[in-house]
Design an enzyme around this catalytic site. Sequence first.
Site, PDB file in Angstrom:
ATOM      1  N   THR A   1     -39.132  25.470  -1.991  1.00  0.00           N
ATOM      2  CA  THR A   1     -37.845  25.992  -1.508  1.00  0.00           C
ATOM      3  C   THR A   1     -36.913  24.883  -1.040  1.00  0.00           C
ATOM      4  OG1 THR A   1     -38.798  28.108  -0.900  1.00  0.00           O
ATOM      5  CG2 THR A   1     -36.831  27.462   0.301  1.00  0.00           C
TER       6      THR A   1
ATOM      7  N   THR B   1     -43.894  25.808   0.472  1.00  0.00           N
ATOM      8  CA  THR B   1     -44.708  26.172   1.636  1.00  0.00           C
ATOM      9  C   THR B   1     -45.830  27.147   1.298  1.00  0.00           C
ATOM     10  OG1 THR B   1     -43.242  27.984   2.268  1.00  0.00           O
ATOM     11  CG2 THR B   1     -42.786  25.806   3.229  1.00  0.00           C
TER      12      THR B   1
HETATM   13  N1  ASP Z   1     -42.140  30.006  -2.964  1.00  0.00           N
HETATM   14  C1  ASP Z   1     -41.830  28.738  -2.379  1.00  0.00           C
HETATM   15  C2  ASP Z   1     -42.857  27.700  -2.783  1.00  0.00           C
HETATM   16  O1  ASP Z   1     -43.928  27.663  -2.244  1.00  0.00           O
HETATM   17  C3  ASP Z   1     -41.779  28.892  -0.915  1.00  0.00           C
HETATM   18  C4  ASP Z   1     -41.383  27.674  -0.149  1.00  0.00           C
HETATM   19  O2  ASP Z   1     -41.306  26.561  -0.604  1.00  0.00           O
HETATM   20  O3  ASP Z   1     -41.176  27.857   1.055  1.00  0.00           O
HETATM   21  O4  ASP Z   1     -42.589  26.928  -3.666  1.00  0.00           O
END
Ligand code: ASP
Length: 333
Positions: free
Chosen positions: A14, A90
């Site tokens: 993200t 994340t």
């Molecule tokens: N869906 C995203 C990922 O893990 C979530 C994020 O980065 O917070 O790439």
Amino acid sequence: MTLPTVAVGALGGTIAMTPAHPGEPVAPELSAAQLIRTVRGLEAVAHVAATSLRNLPSPALTTADVLDALAWARAQVDDGAAGVVLTHGTDTLEESAFLLDLLWDRPAPLVLTGAMRPPRSPGPDGPANLYAAVVVAAAPAARDLGAVVVLDDEVHLARWVTKTRTAGVGAFASPGAGPVGRVVEGALVLTLRPARRAAPLPVPAGAAQVALLEFTLGDDGALLRLLGGAGFDGVVVAGAGAGHVSPTAAEAVSCAAERMPVLIASRTGSGPTATRTYGYPGSETDLVRRGAQLAGSLTGRKARLLLWALLAGGADAATVRREVARRGGLAGD
Ligand code: ASP
């Protein structure tokens, strides 16, 4: 004053996601250099060298991607970087951090960070997280901690950290342990150090398939029975409570344990498996009698990665038992 060099490797997530058109869902877009440019004040902390390694949502990353990032991070430190930051989605960040921690064999800090809000949202957390991550990577006090995760100005050991919520900038926590430090006024304040850090494992050169199954109410072990013929080399069962399954699932544990290592973790997400409390069919003592090994305070996800690293590294049964017992201990070493 000479500033330390910090190498930043971007893997996606993200923190790097923008919409193709305003109002549309986001997808990976920004390069490592673009990410760095969004962070004000970095030039006073470190010389930052940015490299785009991957640009993927983190559920799309593989263990091979993580091993490539490890090799890159080692090379940065060997070339003189004081520390390394990896930006990462994340969703699976806690898993990559844990795998890297098992294998990280340099004193320099290896810091993972990401963002819960995309760059073009109101109040994105990515720049602040990246800033704090570089502060930690440059800090002499962060040496010898292994891999750490820095988000929301908190420093978590990879061994304990987990994503606890789907949304919100404070989504990361270390249940049962807590953060070991914070970034305050642009500096690392380290409040705790782990009692010990186990020697790094050899980097796995082979392949292994390790499954993670969660026990559920009424589960008779049918999925576990299927694994033997499906090419799996090991399995982790995230049992109920302190490591428990039904009597019929316990029979499936017996069968599986004859063919492959079976680890029993807890699906609760925090606290160790019991060792000598319960004695009914499917209890922790019964599952051990059937040939399974208790994962202690390792969550199912982390126990799975430990077993994967051991099996893909060619470890024999005795080494698997020893390393799981050592690293699943309450002190988490
Ligand atoms: N869906 C995203 C990922 O893990 C979530 C994020 O980065 O917070 O790439």
